[in-house]
Design an enzyme around this catalytic site. Structure first.
Site, PDB file in Angstrom:
ATOM      1  N   HIS A 490       0.867  -1.251   0.083  1.00 25.33           N
ATOM      2  CA  HIS A 490       0.140  -0.098   0.069  1.00 25.33           C
ATOM      3  C   HIS A 490       0.886   1.216   0.121  1.00 25.33           C
ATOM      4  CE1 HIS A 490      -3.698   2.272   1.174  1.00 25.33           C
ATOM      5  NE2 HIS A 490      -2.768   3.244   1.789  1.00 25.33           N
ATOM      6  N   GLU A 491       1.745   1.325   1.063  1.00 26.71           N
ATOM      7  CA  GLU A 491       2.603   2.703   1.322  1.00 26.71           C
ATOM      8  C   GLU A 491       3.502   3.018  -0.118  1.00 26.71           C
ATOM      9  OE1 GLU A 491       1.679   4.881   3.055  1.00 26.71           O
ATOM     10  OE2 GLU A 491       0.292   3.460   4.232  1.00 26.71           O
ATOM     11  N   HIS A 494       1.694   4.467  -2.827  1.00 28.10           N
ATOM     12  CA  HIS A 494       2.020   5.857  -2.833  1.00 28.10           C
ATOM     13  C   HIS A 494       3.474   6.352  -3.176  1.00 28.10           C
ATOM     14  CE1 HIS A 494      -1.692   6.863  -0.635  1.00 28.10           C
ATOM     15  NE2 HIS A 494      -1.400   6.085   0.360  1.00 28.10           N
ATOM     16  N   HIS A 497       3.644   6.712  -6.754  1.00 27.30           N
ATOM     17  CA  HIS A 497       3.009   7.990  -7.252  1.00 27.30           C
ATOM     18  C   HIS A 497       3.889   9.347  -7.112  1.00 27.30           C
ATOM     19  CE1 HIS A 497      -1.131  10.026  -7.021  1.00 27.30           C
ATOM     20  NE2 HIS A 497      -0.695  10.298  -8.276  1.00 27.30           N
TER      21      HIS A 497
HETATM   22 ZN   LIG Z   1      -2.801   5.288   1.978  1.00 34.82          ZN
END
Ligand SMILES: [Zn+2]
Length: 706
Positions: A490-491, A494, A497
């Site tokens: 998940h992290e 990010h 991104h």
């Molecule tokens: Zn998040």
């Protein structure tokens, strides 16, 4: 489920605020007279490290606050210079100049951010309500067609104009004065809410001298409860409350009376009358926000807040949430029936209550899946998950590779630093990870940047991921659970991104996008954790190297969806509650908080006796304290984008370089350079649909024969 902390720290959204908020790595302007930089303050000089990485070996704790304050003073000088420039406004001398005011630098500064928050709010008003500056921006905006700007520059013009309008820059001087007053009252009330809630939560901890009341807790948890009592100088045991309605220990406490007491402490924590009761505070906040929205020309606070989000209107967000309710509640009711059947089989002789849910759900889970965390952890050794899972998936999709380096100073020995290279061998970023729990570290997991990517400033991204995994004893491998594996993916989503950002202007770069889009790349990246070719590449026994047995794999995947009806219903209930508080009209009376809450839930068929909202209004810190007002739906909205996107991948060949490169080029590198709905549909070839999310969540009957 994600918490506020699990997301990116979006304390300050716009480039110029970020620049003002935190010390500069690069020094683009002369330090103004009177600035507080000590001669030894490392923020004074630009970093000479690769990619302008922060010189953590030279920074001392005491350097941050003076640097932030000096940074604010410096920015006001710079902004005044821009606003009072005698030359007519141009794109270059106004907007590019604003963009050059500096770059973000933000390590673990949560505490300091709290101290500085009121000053930053005033600083924000000073910039966004500066009429001279706004006049220049408005002039450029009105002439934008004649400037022959490229698409991204045009977006920057619109972005700044909208941010200023959003903040109230085009109001009359009388209305601006009124708005400042309301802003001030709002931040005062918000601070009061935080203080009350902190005290209320502390006071509502469960305290007992009777060890037998805590039957069912593990030895480790018992020790923790005894230590918590010692810390508070009371006898016996203390179970402090977490911020959610449900409390983790309720899953293991076998005494029903203890469970009920802890649950009721949690539910009523901020509604006990007296100084720590938050109800009057939030009722006034809701009213004040509605008044603020009216002043700014909107029907409700939600309407004002959502105008620059992907959903655009509260109606769109509500329509989306409403579509989740029937499936979510039906599933929760079915889960409740399974639990009641277990209670009856054990001759419990009572009706299921919310404080029983997790205790019996655990037993149902064990009976249904027979999954023991200790059985699977040996297959998830952290470093192996990182290199052969997280990095591997990114390599297969995007062609990027990673090399650890040991010469760049970090702020703690646990922090690791990696060079990130593109397929052609060129460096694109630095990536830090800080995975282990420490005493003085905030809970949860998040991503942020030390340096934003920008072609204008010639900067490459310096990005970091933080988590709170349990640190192994010295010399032992870090074996983590599947939840932690998912958190890593998940992290890192990010992180991608931020690392793939490829924009000219820092304000539009990377993950600085709307709240209902920002969790999309991260939730999307979670999909690769269970993708067969990735999973089999990393899920190997740390001692033998053997692959995880197929039946265990199946259990892990199935068990991860267990209790999904409850989990979704409590979140939808909180999100609907948030939106109802923030779609009140300006002339609404002060609401009676409890009546309003019951009515709000009932109107959405979410008033369930066994499934309370994840946060009750009176302790819903996301919306009264943490800038998620009219924004809690964003987690669910991003999830819709994630499942629709993953379905697109599956229909187009799954994990391939071609799919990855296309996703990177059309989504991940775009930042906020165009309207996000357009970015998404451009990539997808259509609007996101809710169907894949309903299907993934098991909220529609499975299709057969497919
Ligand atoms: Zn998040």
């Amino acid at each position: 489920m994600k918490t506020a902390k699990k997301g990116i720290t979006i304390l300050l959204k716009t480039g110029i605020l970020v620049a003002a908020a935190l010390p500069q790595v690069q020094s683009n302007a002369a330090v103004p007279p009177g600035a507080q930089f000590g001669s030894g303050n490392p923020f004074y000089a630009p970093s000479t490290l690769p990619l302008q990485a922060p010189p953590f070996d030279k920074i001392k704790d005491g350097d941050y606050q003076p640097a932030i304050e000096a940074g604010m003073a410096q920015q006001r000088e710079e902004v005044r210079g821009i606003a009072e420039n005698p030359d007519p406004p141009t794109f270059e001398n106004t907007l590019v100049a604003l963009e050059k005011t500096g770059q973000l630098f933000s390590p673990e500064l949560e505490k300091l951010q709290e101290i500085e928050a009121p000053k930053l709010a005033a600083h924000k008003d000073a910039i966004f309500l500066d009429s001279k500056l706004f006049q220049r921006i408005e002039t450029i905006y009105k002439q934008r067609e004649s400037w022959k700007l490229d698409a991204e520059s045009l977006r920057l013009v619109e972005y700044y104009y909208e941010e200023f309008i959003h903040a109230g820059a085009n109001l009359s001087e009388v209305d601006k004065a009124e708005l400042k007053k309301l802003n001030e009252e709002e931040s005062t009330l918000s601070a009061a809410f935080s203080n009350k809630l902190l005290a209320a939560t502390k006071a509502a901890a469960y305290v007992t001298k009777d060890k037998s009341a805590l039957a069912g807790l593990s030895e480790t948890r018992l020790k923790g409860a005894a230590q918590a009592a010692k810390d508070r100088k009371v006898e016996g045991y203390v179970i402090p409350l977490q911020n959610t309605t449900q409390q983790p220990d309720l899953a293991s406490l076998s005494q029903r009376g203890t469970r009920q007491a802890i649950f009721e402490n949690s539910w009523n924590r901020a509604e006990r009358g007296g100084a720590n009761d938050t109800r009057d505070t939030i009722a006034r906040m809701a009213q004040l926000r509605a008044q603020k929205a009216k002043l700014l020309g909107f029907a409700s606070y939600g309407a004002w807040k959502l105008q620059d989000q992907m959903a655009k209107t509260p109606e769109a967000a509500v329509k989306f949430m409403d579509a989740l309710v029937p499936g979510a509640t039906a599933k929760a009711v079915a889960e409740g029936k399974d639990i009641q059947a277990l209670i009856d089989a054990q001759k419990g002789g009572f009706q299921l209550q919310p404080w029983d849910w997790d205790f019996y759900a655990q037993q149902v889970r064990k009976a249904k899946y027979d999954l023991d965390e200790d059985q699977i952890k040996p297959y998830f050794e952290l470093n192996n998950v990182l290199e052969n899972g997280v990095f591997y998936a990114a390599n297969q999709l995007y062609g990027i590779s990673f090399k650890e380096r040991h010469d760049i100073p970090a702020y703690h020995p646990d922090v690791r630093v990696f060079d990130v290279f593109d397929a052609d061998g060129k460096q694109i970023a630095l990536w830090y990870c800080d995975y282990f729990k420490r005493d003085n570290k905030n809970g949860g997991a998040w991503m942020d940047v030390f340096v934003n990517q920008s072609k204008l400033l010639s900067t490459l991204p310096v990005v970091y991921n933080v988590a709170n995994f349990t640190k192994p004893a010295p010399g032992q491998p870090a074996l983590i659970g599947f939840r932690d594996v998912t958190t890593m993916f998940h992290e890192f989503g990010h992180g991608l991104h931020g690392m793939f950002a490829n924009t000219m202007y820092p304000a539009l770069s990377g993950s600085q996008v709307a709240r209902d889009f920002v969790e999309f790349p991260s939730q999307f990246n979670e999909n690769w954790a269970t993708y067969p070719s990735v999973f089999s590449h990393y899920a190997k026994h740390y001692q033998t190297g053997a692959a995880m047995p197929a039946e265990l794999v199946a259990k892990v995947k199935k068990a991860s969806k267990f209790n999904g009806g409850y989990a979704l219903t409590e979140v939808v209930a909180a999100a609907e509650l948030d939106m109802q508080w923030h779609t009140l009209p300006a002339d609404a009376p002060l609401e009676k908080v409890d009546d309003f809450e019951v009515q709000a839930l009932k109107s959405k068929n979410l008033f369930l006796s066994t499934v309370p909202p994840r946060y009750r209004s009176s302790y819903f810190a996301h919306i009264w304290q943490d800038e998620y007002a009219a924004g809690y739906y964003a987690y669910l909205w991003s999830e819709m984008l994630d499942h629709a996107a993953f379905q697109w991948f599956e229909e187009h060949g799954g994990l391939t370089r071609a799919n990855g490169d296309r996703f990177r080029q059309m989504i991940l590198s775009h930042g906020n350079t165009e309207e996000l709905g357009k970015t998404y549909s451009g990539w997808m070839g259509g609007e996101p649909s809710i169907e894949p999310m309903l299907k993934f969540r098991g909220l529609v009957p499975e299709e057969h024969g497919k």
